[in-house]
Write a protein that holds these residues in place. Sequence first.
Motif, PDB file in Angstrom:
ATOM      1  N   VAL A 131       0.824  -1.205   0.000  1.00 31.09           N
ATOM      2  CA  VAL A 131       0.000   0.000   0.000  1.00 31.09           C
ATOM      3  C   VAL A 131       0.859   1.257   0.000  1.00 31.09           C
ATOM      4  CG1 VAL A 131      -1.728   1.285   1.329  1.00 31.09           C
ATOM      5  CG2 VAL A 131      -1.944  -1.186   1.051  1.00 31.09           C
ATOM      6  N   SER A 132       1.999   1.211   0.684  1.00 32.32           N
ATOM      7  CA  SER A 132       2.882   2.378   0.750  1.00 32.32           C
ATOM      8  C   SER A 132       3.517   2.708  -0.594  1.00 32.32           C
ATOM      9  CB  SER A 132       3.976   2.155   1.790  1.00 32.32           C
ATOM     10  OG  SER A 132       3.405   2.009   3.066  1.00 32.32           O
ATOM     11  N   ASP A 133       3.681   1.713  -1.446  1.00 25.72           N
ATOM     12  CA  ASP A 133       4.271   1.957  -2.761  1.00 25.72           C
ATOM     13  C   ASP A 133       3.274   2.554  -3.745  1.00 25.72           C
ATOM     14  OD1 ASP A 133       6.685   0.991  -1.909  1.00 25.72           O
ATOM     15  OD2 ASP A 133       6.490  -0.961  -2.910  1.00 25.72           O
ATOM     16  N   LEU A 134       1.995   2.484  -3.430  1.00 26.31           N
ATOM     17  CA  LEU A 134       0.965   3.020  -4.316  1.00 26.31           C
ATOM     18  C   LEU A 134       0.782   4.511  -4.082  1.00 26.31           C
ATOM     19  CD1 LEU A 134      -1.829   0.321  -3.987  1.00 26.31           C
ATOM     20  CD2 LEU A 134      -0.445   0.798  -6.010  1.00 26.31           C
ATOM     21  N   GLU A 135       0.567   5.230  -5.172  1.00 24.23           N
ATOM     22  CA  GLU A 135       0.116   6.606  -5.056  1.00 24.23           C
ATOM     23  C   GLU A 135      -1.404   6.541  -4.922  1.00 24.23           C
ATOM     24  OE1 GLU A 135      -0.183  10.575  -7.809  1.00 24.23           O
ATOM     25  OE2 GLU A 135       1.532   9.243  -8.099  1.00 24.23           O
ATOM     26  N   TRP A 136      -1.959   7.297  -3.992  1.00 26.70           N
ATOM     27  CA  TRP A 136      -3.408   7.343  -3.782  1.00 26.70           C
ATOM     28  C   TRP A 136      -3.881   8.739  -4.121  1.00 26.70           C
ATOM     29  CZ3 TRP A 136      -6.227   3.075  -2.257  1.00 26.70           C
ATOM     30  CH2 TRP A 136      -5.474   1.956  -1.895  1.00 26.70           C
ATOM     31  N   SER A 137      -4.928   8.840  -4.943  1.00 27.36           N
ATOM     32  CA  SER A 137      -5.413  10.153  -5.340  1.00 27.36           C
ATOM     33  C   SER A 137      -6.929  10.151  -5.469  1.00 27.36           C
ATOM     34  CB  SER A 137      -4.770  10.588  -6.659  1.00 27.36           C
ATOM     35  OG  SER A 137      -5.152   9.722  -7.702  1.00 27.36           O
ATOM     36  N   VAL A 138      -7.469  11.362  -5.565  1.00 23.41           N
ATOM     37  CA  VAL A 138      -8.904  11.581  -5.721  1.00 23.41           C
ATOM     38  C   VAL A 138      -9.129  12.269  -7.054  1.00 23.41           C
ATOM     39  CG1 VAL A 138     -10.850  12.927  -4.832  1.00 23.41           C
ATOM     40  CG2 VAL A 138      -9.336  11.739  -3.251  1.00 23.41           C
ATOM     41  N   SER A 139     -10.115  11.798  -7.802  1.00 19.32           N
ATOM     42  CA  SER A 139     -10.514  12.450  -9.039  1.00 19.32           C
ATOM     43  C   SER A 139     -11.793  13.238  -8.793  1.00 19.32           C
ATOM     44  CB  SER A 139     -10.764  11.414 -10.136  1.00 19.32           C
ATOM     45  OG  SER A 139     -11.358  12.047 -11.255  1.00 19.32           O
ATOM     46  N   GLY A 157     -13.422   3.952  -9.316  1.00 13.16           N
ATOM     47  CA  GLY A 157     -12.010   3.844  -9.003  1.00 13.16           C
ATOM     48  C   GLY A 157     -11.222   3.382 -10.202  1.00 13.16           C
ATOM     49  N   LEU A 158      -9.907   3.507 -10.094  1.00 12.00           N
ATOM     50  CA  LEU A 158      -9.022   3.151 -11.194  1.00 12.00           C
ATOM     51  C   LEU A 158      -7.689   2.704 -10.622  1.00 12.00           C
ATOM     52  CD1 LEU A 158      -8.076   3.394 -14.252  1.00 12.00           C
ATOM     53  CD2 LEU A 158      -7.375   5.710 -13.635  1.00 12.00           C
ATOM     54  N   LEU A 159      -7.178   1.601 -11.133  1.00 20.32           N
ATOM     55  CA  LEU A 159      -5.820   1.178 -10.808  1.00 20.32           C
ATOM     56  C   LEU A 159      -4.950   1.459 -12.022  1.00 20.32           C
ATOM     57  CD1 LEU A 159      -3.748  -0.324  -8.980  1.00 20.32           C
ATOM     58  CD2 LEU A 159      -4.315  -2.359 -10.333  1.00 20.32           C
ATOM     59  N   ARG A 160      -3.921   2.276 -11.844  1.00 23.79           N
ATOM     60  CA  ARG A 160      -2.910   2.474 -12.883  1.00 23.79           C
ATOM     61  C   ARG A 160      -1.754   1.539 -12.569  1.00 23.79           C
ATOM     62  NH1 ARG A 160      -0.549   7.162 -12.214  1.00 23.79           N
ATOM     63  NH2 ARG A 160       0.862   6.677 -13.879  1.00 23.79           N
ATOM     64  N   TYR A 161      -1.219   0.888 -13.604  1.00 22.02           N
ATOM     65  CA  TYR A 161      -0.092  -0.021 -13.409  1.00 22.02           C
ATOM     66  C   TYR A 161       0.771  -0.017 -14.660  1.00 22.02           C
ATOM     67  CZ  TYR A 161      -2.890  -3.141 -16.274  1.00 22.02           C
ATOM     68  OH  TYR A 161      -3.620  -3.675 -17.304  1.00 22.02           O
ATOM     69  N   GLU A 212      -0.838   3.389  -8.982  1.00 21.95           N
ATOM     70  CA  GLU A 212      -1.739   4.380  -8.385  1.00 21.95           C
ATOM     71  C   GLU A 212      -3.149   3.827  -8.285  1.00 21.95           C
ATOM     72  OE1 GLU A 212      -3.585   8.831  -9.324  1.00 21.95           O
ATOM     73  OE2 GLU A 212      -2.432   7.783 -10.873  1.00 21.95           O
ATOM     74  N   VAL A 213      -3.825   4.199  -7.214  1.00 21.56           N
ATOM     75  CA  VAL A 213      -5.261   3.979  -7.086  1.00 21.56           C
ATOM     76  C   VAL A 213      -5.900   5.359  -7.040  1.00 21.56           C
ATOM     77  CG1 VAL A 213      -7.135   3.106  -5.657  1.00 21.56           C
ATOM     78  CG2 VAL A 213      -5.022   1.778  -5.894  1.00 21.56           C
ATOM     79  N   ARG A 214      -6.833   5.587  -7.960  1.00 24.12           N
ATOM     80  CA  ARG A 214      -7.547   6.862  -8.025  1.00 24.12           C
ATOM     81  C   ARG A 214      -9.006   6.593  -7.688  1.00 24.12           C
ATOM     82  NH1 ARG A 214      -6.472   9.485 -13.419  1.00 24.12           N
ATOM     83  NH2 ARG A 214      -4.405   9.505 -12.507  1.00 24.12           N
ATOM     84  N   LEU A 215      -9.573   7.395  -6.800  1.00 27.47           N
ATOM     85  CA  LEU A 215     -10.955   7.227  -6.336  1.00 27.47           C
ATOM     86  C   LEU A 215     -11.795   8.445  -6.719  1.00 27.47           C
ATOM     87  CD1 LEU A 215      -9.975   5.954  -2.796  1.00 27.47           C
ATOM     88  CD2 LEU A 215     -10.785   4.556  -4.701  1.00 27.47           C
ATOM     89  N   ALA A 216     -13.049   8.213  -7.045  1.00 25.15           N
ATOM     90  CA  ALA A 216     -13.950   9.293  -7.465  1.00 25.15           C
ATOM     91  C   ALA A 216     -14.498  10.037  -6.251  1.00 25.15           C
ATOM     92  CB  ALA A 216     -15.099   8.733  -8.293  1.00 25.15           C
ATOM     93  N   TRP A 217     -14.256  11.328  -6.206  1.00 29.42           N
ATOM     94  CA  TRP A 217     -14.753  12.177  -5.124  1.00 29.42           C
ATOM     95  C   TRP A 217     -16.281  12.204  -5.108  1.00 29.42           C
ATOM     96  CZ3 TRP A 217     -13.127  13.800  -0.738  1.00 29.42           C
ATOM     97  CH2 TRP A 217     -13.740  14.859  -0.081  1.00 29.42           C
ATOM     98  N   ARG A 218     -16.915  12.218  -6.296  1.00 30.58           N
ATOM     99  CA  ARG A 218     -18.382  12.230  -6.361  1.00 30.58           C
ATOM    100  C   ARG A 218     -18.981  10.969  -5.734  1.00 30.58           C
ATOM    101  NH1 ARG A 218     -17.457  14.680 -11.581  1.00 30.58           N
ATOM    102  NH2 ARG A 218     -18.330  16.767 -11.596  1.00 30.58           N
ATOM    103  N   LEU A 219     -18.281   9.853  -5.865  1.00 30.22           N
ATOM    104  CA  LEU A 219     -18.754   8.618  -5.233  1.00 30.22           C
ATOM    105  C   LEU A 219     -18.855   8.829  -3.725  1.00 30.22           C
ATOM    106  CD1 LEU A 219     -19.369   5.513  -5.413  1.00 30.22           C
ATOM    107  CD2 LEU A 219     -16.926   5.192  -4.962  1.00 30.22           C
ATOM    108  N   PHE A 220     -17.808   9.387  -3.140  1.00 33.16           N
ATOM    109  CA  PHE A 220     -17.803   9.661  -1.704  1.00 33.16           C
ATOM    110  C   PHE A 220     -18.899  10.655  -1.336  1.00 33.16           C
ATOM    111  CE2 PHE A 220     -15.966  12.225   1.858  1.00 33.16           C
ATOM    112  CZ  PHE A 220     -16.162  11.279   2.852  1.00 33.16           C
TER     113      PHE A 220
END
Length: 170
Positions: free
Chosen positions: A39-47, A55-59, A66-74
């Motif tokens: 988890v520490s190696d992943l970049e975590w961001s909000v779209s 959500g989205l996993l970039r690899y 990176e894991v990107r999460l949708a702010w509107r979802l929250f």
Amino acid sequence: MNEVEWYAVTPPCSHDELLAAVRVYARDLVAHHDLSVNVSDLEWSVSTRAKRRAGLLRYRDDTPLEVRLAWRLFQNQGWHAVASTVRHELAHAHLVTEHADPTHGHRFQRLSDRLDTTTHCERFTDPDWWVVCADCENRLPRYRESRLVRNPGQYACGRCGGPLTVHAPE
């Protein structure tokens, strides 16, 4: 109390506050389910732009980045929906690392069941337009002004072949 509740944050909060809770939750999930994700190696961001993707996993080269999460979802569905999306994206990260498999195939199905998450997210924002078949009333949500939205008469319903019209949200 449900264990997901231990990590819960609620609006209003900042992106950083949400991501802090997400990181702690993700670390505990990885440890509890023995996932091969750091988890520490992943970049975590909000779209703030995402409307359809929770959500989205970039690899790259079978390495999750990176894991990107949708702010509107929250904002629209709260912590439980975000927690489910975190589980979903961690399943992808594990399968990319272990099997070079980013799909929603059989491995993903089994792991998502174990992690109590879904394969696809439910709609969490209203579309800007609905494309509707005049014959079978099939309704397609559209979030961008695509060619189909601009020129529905040039297309036919994929289900029955009927004519399409565009409607603003009701």
